[in-house]
Motif scaffolding. Structure first.
Motif, PDB file in Angstrom:
ATOM      1  N   ASP A  22       0.846  -1.188   0.000  1.00 62.85           N
ATOM      2  CA  ASP A  22       0.000   0.000   0.000  1.00 62.85           C
ATOM      3  C   ASP A  22       0.884   1.241   0.000  1.00 62.85           C
ATOM      4  O   ASP A  22       1.933   1.276   0.644  1.00 62.85           O
ATOM      5  N   GLY A  23       0.460   2.239  -0.718  1.00 61.39           N
ATOM      6  CA  GLY A  23       1.255   3.455  -0.810  1.00 61.39           C
ATOM      7  C   GLY A  23       0.727   4.362  -1.892  1.00 61.39           C
ATOM      8  O   GLY A  23      -0.489   4.511  -2.056  1.00 61.39           O
ATOM      9  N   PHE A  24       1.627   4.945  -2.666  1.00 68.48           N
ATOM     10  CA  PHE A  24       1.249   5.858  -3.734  1.00 68.48           C
ATOM     11  C   PHE A  24       1.689   5.272  -5.071  1.00 68.48           C
ATOM     12  O   PHE A  24       2.882   5.204  -5.354  1.00 68.48           O
ATOM     13  N   GLU A  25       0.725   4.855  -5.872  1.00 69.56           N
ATOM     14  CA  GLU A  25       1.015   4.411  -7.231  1.00 69.56           C
ATOM     15  C   GLU A  25       1.106   5.653  -8.114  1.00 69.56           C
ATOM     16  O   GLU A  25       0.384   6.626  -7.903  1.00 69.56           O
ATOM     17  N   LEU A  26       2.008   5.610  -9.088  1.00 71.08           N
ATOM     18  CA  LEU A  26       2.278   6.788  -9.903  1.00 71.08           C
ATOM     19  C   LEU A  26       1.977   6.538 -11.370  1.00 71.08           C
ATOM     20  O   LEU A  26       2.309   5.482 -11.909  1.00 71.08           O
ATOM     21  N   GLU A  27       1.366   7.521 -11.999  1.00 71.89           N
ATOM     22  CA  GLU A  27       1.313   7.602 -13.458  1.00 71.89           C
ATOM     23  C   GLU A  27       2.216   8.771 -13.838  1.00 71.89           C
ATOM     24  O   GLU A  27       2.014   9.884 -13.355  1.00 71.89           O
ATOM     25  N   ILE A  28       3.203   8.536 -14.677  1.00 73.01           N
ATOM     26  CA  ILE A  28       4.139   9.601 -15.039  1.00 73.01           C
ATOM     27  C   ILE A  28       3.989   9.910 -16.524  1.00 73.01           C
ATOM     28  O   ILE A  28       4.116   9.016 -17.375  1.00 73.01           O
ATOM     29  N   TYR A  29       3.686  11.176 -16.819  1.00 73.19           N
ATOM     30  CA  TYR A  29       3.420  11.630 -18.180  1.00 73.19           C
ATOM     31  C   TYR A  29       4.353  12.784 -18.545  1.00 73.19           C
ATOM     32  O   TYR A  29       4.725  13.577 -17.673  1.00 73.19           O
ATOM     33  N   PRO A  30       4.680  12.932 -19.825  1.00 71.97           N
ATOM     34  CA  PRO A  30       5.331  14.181 -20.259  1.00 71.97           C
ATOM     35  C   PRO A  30       4.302  15.304 -20.269  1.00 71.97           C
ATOM     36  O   PRO A  30       3.090  15.047 -20.328  1.00 71.97           O
TER      37      PRO A  30
END
Length: 307
Positions: A280-288
């Protein structure tokens, strides 16, 4: 008839690449040559290189080298008393010198420095074929084997702070998953706030979608549309601390609609067999910053916290 033939050829190529990948994975400890793999594939060396690169996005030699070095890096961390030479030989290199040179080119540090640092980062996992749904396949012929070849990376990311707008979404496994509609709306609100507060010049070139899974509520999740500007000051946007974490990174190229199938595969197939555990935590979506969600050339990454 032409479409039927084209679909059959495409299906045969993809199935054969799966067999090539299986052969590579089973014999990774050997000094594999392109001739060895071509013989197993029934393609010539030139045909193997051309088709493999076209379908997977990486050439055969590069793929093998990155897997061997990633395996070696894991051994360096898991077996701290094992000699570098023995590790080099175990993954098919014929000398410590050639191994160390290739290792530094790929990881940016020597094997001994990587071991001393003690952080899993830059590790490539074996490539896997994922079946696409009919809607994701779009224009692909229904007779084709609608596969996407996907490779997970293991990365380490230091703690950082973002500033953004928080909303709520029904996640992938909610009884009413609405994230494909609610996430774009949260981003539109974020952009409107940036415009109203004249924050555009202060924002960075990367954008972060942050999914907070720390809450025990599996139906509604906090989702942040955020960036990491140098100056964190806003009347309407809030800040969020992302802790230092190890991640499994899933790359996605193409329209964002195709991400759903890959995420289902990541959680239900890759993770249980990976040797890692989701946390459990912070899932990230990384975009330009210039991300175009419906473009066939769009590229983003999904970072899943693991240990």
């Amino acid at each position: 008839m032409t479409e039927v033939v084209r679909g059959s050829v495409q299906s045969a190529q993809l199935t054969r690449i799966e067999k090539v990948l299986e052969f590579i994975h089973q014999h990774l400890f050997l000094p594999l040559s392109l001739d060895d793999i071509a013989q197993k594939s029934c393609w010539s060396r030139w045909q193997l290189q051309r088709v493999f690169t076209a379908k997977t996005g990486v050439n055969v030699a590069q793929y093998i080298r990155e897997l061997k070095l990633s395996r070696a890096a894991e051994i360096l961390l898991d077996s701290p008393s094992e000699r570098v030479l023995d590790i080099a030989l175990s993954v098919g290199f014929n000398s410590e010198i050639s191994f160390s040179r290739s290792f530094k080119q790929f990881f940016g540090c020597s094997p001994r420095d990587y071991r001393k640092r003690g952080i899993r980062s830059g590790l490539r996992q074996p490539m896997t074929a994922i079946s696409l749904s009919t809607s994701d396949a779009g224009h692909l012929n229904a007779l084709q084997a609608n596969l996407s070849f996907t490779q997970i990376r293991i990365e380490h990311k230091a703690a950082f702070r973002v500033m953004g707008y928080r909303g709520e979404i029904g996640g992938l496994f909610a009884s009413q998953p609405d994230f494909q509609q609610s996430v774009p709306q949260i981003w539109r609100t974020f952009e409107a706030i940036k415009q109203s507060e004249s924050l555009l010049a202060n924002m960075t070139t990367m954008r972060y979608g942050v999914i907070d899974t720390l809450s025990l509520n599996s139906e509604r999740l906090d989702y942040w549309a955020a960036e990491a500007p140098q100056t964190l000051s806003s009347q309407s946007l809030n800040t969020l601390e992302i802790p230092t974490q190890q991640y499994a990174v899933l790359a996605h190229k193409g329209p964002i609609d195709g991400l759903k199938n890959k995420l289902e595969w990541l959680f239900t197939e890759w993770l249980p067999q990976s040797g890692y555990r989701g946390i459990d935590g912070f899932e990230l979506e990384i975009y330009p910053a210039n991300y175009q969600m419906h473009s066939v050339d769009a590229y983003m990454e999904y970072w899943l916290p693991i240990q």
